[in-house]
Design a protein around this motif. Structure first.
Motif, PDB file in Angstrom:
ATOM      1  N   PRO A 161      37.680 -11.518 -37.845  1.00  0.00           N
ATOM      2  CA  PRO A 161      38.138 -11.082 -36.537  1.00  0.00           C
ATOM      3  C   PRO A 161      39.246 -11.967 -35.968  1.00  0.00           C
ATOM      4  O   PRO A 161      40.131 -11.471 -35.258  1.00  0.00           O
ATOM      5  N   TYR A 162      39.203 -13.256 -36.324  1.00  0.00           N
ATOM      6  CA  TYR A 162      40.248 -14.181 -35.869  1.00  0.00           C
ATOM      7  C   TYR A 162      41.611 -13.669 -36.318  1.00  0.00           C
ATOM      8  O   TYR A 162      42.559 -13.560 -35.532  1.00  0.00           O
ATOM      9  N   PHE A 163      41.678 -13.326 -37.607  1.00  0.00           N
ATOM     10  CA  PHE A 163      42.927 -12.853 -38.184  1.00  0.00           C
ATOM     11  C   PHE A 163      43.403 -11.581 -37.470  1.00  0.00           C
ATOM     12  O   PHE A 163      44.554 -11.447 -37.069  1.00  0.00           O
ATOM     13  N   TRP A 164      42.470 -10.640 -37.288  1.00  0.00           N
ATOM     14  CA  TRP A 164      42.827  -9.361 -36.660  1.00  0.00           C
ATOM     15  C   TRP A 164      43.384  -9.590 -35.253  1.00  0.00           C
ATOM     16  O   TRP A 164      44.408  -9.036 -34.868  1.00  0.00           O
ATOM     17  N   LEU A 165      42.674 -10.430 -34.485  1.00  0.00           N
ATOM     18  CA  LEU A 165      43.065 -10.612 -33.087  1.00  0.00           C
ATOM     19  C   LEU A 165      44.360 -11.415 -32.931  1.00  0.00           C
ATOM     20  O   LEU A 165      45.133 -11.153 -32.011  1.00  0.00           O
ATOM     21  N   VAL A 166      44.576 -12.368 -33.835  1.00  0.00           N
ATOM     22  CA  VAL A 166      45.849 -13.089 -33.756  1.00  0.00           C
ATOM     23  C   VAL A 166      46.990 -12.132 -34.076  1.00  0.00           C
ATOM     24  O   VAL A 166      47.985 -12.050 -33.361  1.00  0.00           O
ATOM     25  N   LEU A 167      46.798 -11.357 -35.142  1.00  0.00           N
ATOM     26  CA  LEU A 167      47.865 -10.454 -35.573  1.00  0.00           C
ATOM     27  C   LEU A 167      48.109  -9.329 -34.563  1.00  0.00           C
ATOM     28  O   LEU A 167      49.245  -9.051 -34.195  1.00  0.00           O
ATOM     29  N   PHE A 168      47.046  -8.689 -34.086  1.00  0.00           N
ATOM     30  CA  PHE A 168      47.229  -7.480 -33.289  1.00  0.00           C
ATOM     31  C   PHE A 168      47.015  -7.682 -31.787  1.00  0.00           C
ATOM     32  O   PHE A 168      47.095  -6.736 -31.016  1.00  0.00           O
ATOM     33  N   PHE A 169      46.695  -8.904 -31.391  1.00  0.00           N
ATOM     34  CA  PHE A 169      46.565  -9.124 -29.956  1.00  0.00           C
ATOM     35  C   PHE A 169      47.454 -10.268 -29.478  1.00  0.00           C
ATOM     36  O   PHE A 169      48.248 -10.112 -28.554  1.00  0.00           O
ATOM     37  N   PHE A 170      47.345 -11.426 -30.162  1.00  0.00           N
ATOM     38  CA  PHE A 170      48.103 -12.575 -29.695  1.00  0.00           C
ATOM     39  C   PHE A 170      49.595 -12.407 -29.964  1.00  0.00           C
ATOM     40  O   PHE A 170      50.422 -12.646 -29.082  1.00  0.00           O
ATOM     41  N   ILE A 171      49.939 -11.986 -31.180  1.00  0.00           N
ATOM     42  CA  ILE A 171      51.361 -11.813 -31.503  1.00  0.00           C
ATOM     43  C   ILE A 171      52.020 -10.754 -30.603  1.00  0.00           C
ATOM     44  O   ILE A 171      53.108 -10.974 -30.087  1.00  0.00           O
ATOM     45  N   PRO A 172      51.362  -9.605 -30.345  1.00  0.00           N
ATOM     46  CA  PRO A 172      51.962  -8.662 -29.390  1.00  0.00           C
ATOM     47  C   PRO A 172      52.221  -9.276 -28.009  1.00  0.00           C
ATOM     48  O   PRO A 172      53.259  -9.024 -27.400  1.00  0.00           O
ATOM     49  N   LEU A 173      51.294 -10.124 -27.536  1.00  0.00           N
ATOM     50  CA  LEU A 173      51.524 -10.778 -26.245  1.00  0.00           C
ATOM     51  C   LEU A 173      52.729 -11.716 -26.338  1.00  0.00           C
ATOM     52  O   LEU A 173      53.549 -11.794 -25.427  1.00  0.00           O
ATOM     53  N   ALA A 174      52.822 -12.433 -27.491  1.00  0.00           N
ATOM     54  CA  ALA A 174      53.954 -13.338 -27.689  1.00  0.00           C
ATOM     55  C   ALA A 174      55.263 -12.554 -27.726  1.00  0.00           C
ATOM     56  O   ALA A 174      56.293 -13.008 -27.211  1.00  0.00           O
ATOM     57  N   ILE A 175      55.211 -11.354 -28.307  1.00  0.00           N
ATOM     58  CA  ILE A 175      56.433 -10.532 -28.379  1.00  0.00           C
ATOM     59  C   ILE A 175      56.869 -10.073 -26.990  1.00  0.00           C
ATOM     60  O   ILE A 175      58.058 -10.057 -26.671  1.00  0.00           O
ATOM     61  N   ILE A 176      55.890  -9.738 -26.147  1.00  0.00           N
ATOM     62  CA  ILE A 176      56.231  -9.393 -24.757  1.00  0.00           C
ATOM     63  C   ILE A 176      56.983 -10.554 -24.112  1.00  0.00           C
ATOM     64  O   ILE A 176      58.009 -10.372 -23.468  1.00  0.00           O
ATOM     65  N   PHE A 177      56.467 -11.786 -24.331  1.00  0.00           N
ATOM     66  CA  PHE A 177      57.118 -12.955 -23.741  1.00  0.00           C
ATOM     67  C   PHE A 177      58.527 -13.113 -24.308  1.00  0.00           C
ATOM     68  O   PHE A 177      59.486 -13.330 -23.576  1.00  0.00           O
ATOM     69  N   LYS A 178      58.632 -12.959 -25.623  1.00  0.00           N
ATOM     70  CA  LYS A 178      59.931 -13.117 -26.276  1.00  0.00           C
ATOM     71  C   LYS A 178      60.959 -12.131 -25.710  1.00  0.00           C
ATOM     72  O   LYS A 178      62.071 -12.510 -25.357  1.00  0.00           O
ATOM     73  N   ILE A 179      60.546 -10.872 -25.587  1.00  0.00           N
ATOM     74  CA  ILE A 179      61.503  -9.874 -25.095  1.00  0.00           C
ATOM     75  C   ILE A 179      61.811 -10.107 -23.623  1.00  0.00           C
ATOM     76  O   ILE A 179      62.920  -9.849 -23.153  1.00  0.00           O
ATOM     77  N   SER A 180      60.832 -10.652 -22.886  1.00  0.00           N
ATOM     78  CA  SER A 180      61.062 -10.874 -21.459  1.00  0.00           C
ATOM     79  C   SER A 180      62.106 -11.953 -21.215  1.00  0.00           C
ATOM     80  O   SER A 180      62.694 -12.022 -20.134  1.00  0.00           O
ATOM     81  N   ILE A 181      62.337 -12.845 -22.209  1.00  0.00           N
ATOM     82  CA  ILE A 181      63.376 -13.858 -22.022  1.00  0.00           C
ATOM     83  C   ILE A 181      64.614 -13.552 -22.876  1.00  0.00           C
ATOM     84  O   ILE A 181      65.455 -14.406 -23.113  1.00  0.00           O
ATOM     85  N   SER A 182      64.722 -12.297 -23.333  1.00  0.00           N
ATOM     86  CA  SER A 182      65.903 -11.917 -24.102  1.00  0.00           C
ATOM     87  C   SER A 182      66.977 -11.357 -23.173  1.00  0.00           C
ATOM     88  O   SER A 182      66.685 -10.855 -22.100  1.00  0.00           O
ATOM     89  N   VAL A 183      68.211 -11.450 -23.634  1.00  0.00           N
ATOM     90  CA  VAL A 183      69.325 -10.884 -22.880  1.00  0.00           C
ATOM     91  C   VAL A 183      69.366  -9.386 -23.140  1.00  0.00           C
ATOM     92  O   VAL A 183      69.365  -8.947 -24.287  1.00  0.00           O
ATOM     93  N   SER A 184      69.383  -8.589 -22.073  1.00  0.00           N
ATOM     94  CA  SER A 184      69.401  -7.143 -22.310  1.00  0.00           C
ATOM     95  C   SER A 184      70.815  -6.655 -22.589  1.00  0.00           C
ATOM     96  O   SER A 184      71.806  -7.236 -22.157  1.00  0.00           O
ATOM     97  N   GLU A 185      70.899  -5.593 -23.354  1.00  0.00           N
ATOM     98  CA  GLU A 185      72.203  -4.993 -23.654  1.00  0.00           C
ATOM     99  C   GLU A 185      71.998  -3.514 -23.940  1.00  0.00           C
ATOM    100  O   GLU A 185      70.871  -3.062 -24.148  1.00  0.00           O
ATOM    101  N   TRP A 186      73.066  -2.770 -23.939  1.00  0.00           N
ATOM    102  CA  TRP A 186      72.949  -1.363 -24.307  1.00  0.00           C
ATOM    103  C   TRP A 186      72.841  -1.255 -25.802  1.00  0.00           C
ATOM    104  O   TRP A 186      73.642  -1.815 -26.525  1.00  0.00           O
ATOM    105  N   GLY A 187      71.868  -0.561 -26.281  1.00  0.00           N
ATOM    106  CA  GLY A 187      71.760  -0.425 -27.728  1.00  0.00           C
ATOM    107  C   GLY A 187      70.340  -0.153 -28.102  1.00  0.00           C
ATOM    108  O   GLY A 187      69.492   0.125 -27.260  1.00  0.00           O
TER     109      GLY A 187
END
Lengths: 264, 295
Positions: free
Chosen positions: B14-40
């Protein structure tokens, strides 16, 4: 005397509040009229139309399939978490483990849905999979947030559990694995079934996360229902409601039956 | 040695599942939230650029953008107010119910408890839809009001914030009652008698004895209602009108309509930090503390 009158009144009003809307829904499902709110007479017309509505039937089958599969996976993983938290002392980064297994319970579905969608898109950019979203991505998302609900039920059950039975079995020569499969799991089986039923219902009922992670060919029942009733009323949905409410209430009663057993 | 292998299997699957499908998605939200937006497509730039040597390409612009625009702040505040009011009403209805169920005799108690929770098992979406039927202009509530002569013409009950509150209180009520009942159930009824014997009247008994002892249940129930309601999307969408905008709606529109992924991610991540993180930290500290005290 006076206080028992207040008591009965409060309980009666409370139950009335909880059941009145459900009864209204069931009542109007027997209305002949196409205009939901104008009563024209008793009829089973909309039940008939419902069973001939291919879109709804197809969505229903997809939903059941996803719910059964994700409940099964979530139950396996949730039992592992519940067992680990209660019985295994050496969990690396235990706080992080608790964080991972309990946060899905309190995270708003909308945020969970968005994070899953962005994850699948990013994953596709990196490794080219999943190339499109659909039943598989809904399944993965549902497993992820159902695990926590199962884990909580199992954790509660194992905390109550009399450890002496396990220790006695070990003294009698059972090894660790054998104790688990022959003693622990059979005893907590009712809770495992209860957890499965809960996960199944949550998956079947989910609209928000499924809306984010859906794709072509994966319109689940809540998605179809929502598209029909978002702006108005639909007599077919009334008929569907009556059937679904009935079925889900039966599942709920089973849940209570299994989950109550552990209190003894 | 075999035990260890088996324990690892139980902990790490379960550790593996939750890191992959829960923690990483949350990290991706953070990553995109500090990205520069552009058209595309995707509508943001990578945070690591390698074209002219290595460069980190992040920005807090998205957070500045949502925290300086009243449209976003206002909606979030609306959601907090909505959650506060709904939690209050859930408590107002749920407390007496939970209290009287807990003080019933044991047979009745179990039946009542099942009766209260069963509606929660039936479909959430359809229970909200039921209110749409009840609150229609020619719906059952208006018919009753007209027949009683309380109003002379149908009231507009649907598509406003009051309908939203109604729907939320209705659907979330069992979530309030269950934890309240859990704590009230452990409660020694003799305490009420004792306080009456000592001369406290009903009201004083309530405020000095019953209420303080049920605070853990009130906190637990309120959190279970408050947090999901702040992020609630379906109920305002079905029962609400254009009089109020809520956090869930603007997050949805920012992503699907405006296609501003970094903005939507910043909104979501702010929601996690403000709403969810304090509770999770509290839970972890609390479970560690209670574990320590047990041993």
């Amino acid at each position: 005397m006076k206080s028992s009158l207040i008591k009965s009144t409060v309980i009666f009003l409370g139950l009335f509040f909880l059941y009145f809307p459900i009864l209204v829904l069931i009542f109007y499902s027997f209305n002949e009229n196409k205009r939901v709110m104008v009563w024209k007479g008793f009829s089973l017309r909309w039940y008939n139309e419902l069973f001939n509505n291919e879109q709804i039937i197809e969505a229903f089958i997809i939903s059941i399939k996803i719910a059964a599969l994700s409940a099964t996976f979530a139950t396996i993983l949730g039992v592992m978490i519940g067992y680990s938290l209660v019985r295994i002392r050496t969990i690396p980064f235990k706080s992080f483990y608790i964080f991972l297994s309990s946060t899905p319970l309190v995270l708003p579905e909308l945020i969970l849905g968005l994070s899953m969608l962005l994850f699948f898109i990013s994953l596709n950019n990196v490794i080219g999979f999943p190339s499109s979203r659909g039943q598989l991505t809904i399944f993965i998302s549902h497993v992820t947030f159902c695990i926590a609900f199962v884990a909580i039920i199992i954790q509660a059950r194992l905390t109550d559990f009399n450890k002496n039975i396990e220790e006695a079995a070990m003294d009698l020569g059972y090894n660790y694995t054998k104790v688990l499969y022959k003693i622990t799991l059979p005893i907590i089986l009712p809770s495992i079934i209860a957890g499965w039923l809960l996960a199944f219902t949550i998956s079947l009922d989910d609209l928000v996360v499924a809306s984010f992670t859906t794709g072509p060919g994966a319109n689940t029942l809540p998605i179809v229902v929502f598209s029909k009733v978002r702006l108005g009323l639909s007599p077919e949905v009334n008929a569907l409601s009556a059937i679904l409410m009935f079925a889900l209430i039966i599942i709920g009663l089973f849940y209570f039956y299994f989950n109550k057993k552990f209190k003894h | 040695m075999k035990n260890k292998l088996f324990e690892k299997y139980f902990v790490f699957s379960p550790y593996f599942w939750l890191v992959l499908f829960f923690f990483i998605p949350l990290a991706i939200i953070f990553k995109i939230s500090i990205s520069v937006s552009e058209w595309g497509m995707p509508p943001y730039q990578d945070i690591f650029l390698f074209d002219n040597g290595f460069k980190i390409n992040t920005t807090f612009e998205n957070y500045v953008y949502i925290f300086s625009d009243y449209y976003y702040i206002g909606s979030f505040v609306n959601s907090l107010i909505l959650a506060l009011i709904s939690t209050f009403f859930c408590l107002l209805i749920g407390f007496p119910l939970a209290f009287y169920i807990a003080t019933s005799n044991i047979r009745l108690r179990n039946i009542l408890l099942v009766l209260v929770v069963i509606p929660f098992w039936s479909s959430f979406l359809l229970r909200v839809y039921a209110w749409k039927i009840i609150l229609q202009n020619n719906g059952i509530l208006n018919v009753i009001l007209l027949n009683l002569g309380i109003t002379s013409e149908p009231l507009q009950l649907l598509y406003n914030q009051y309908a939203v509150i109604m729907g939320i209180v209705y659907t979330y009520l069992p979530l309030m009652i269950l934890p309240l009942y859990g704590y009230l159930n452990k409660f020694d009824l003799n305490l009420i008698e004792a306080s009456k014997d000592l001369g406290l009247n009903r009201i004083k008994t309530f405020f000095k004895v019953i209420l303080p002892l049920s605070i853990p249940g009130i906190v637990a129930g309120s959190l279970l209602v408050f947090i999901p309601v702040v992020g609630e999307f379906i109920i305002p969408e079905m029962l609400g009108g254009s009089d109020r905008l809520y956090y869930g709606k603007i997050l949805w529109e920012e992503f699907f309509v405006n296609r501003n992924w970094p903005g939507a991610s910043a909104l979501a991540f702010s929601g996690i930090i403000i709403l969810v993180l304090p509770i999770v930290i509290f839970q972890i500290l609390y479970s560690r503390w209670s574990q320590k005290n047990e041993i």
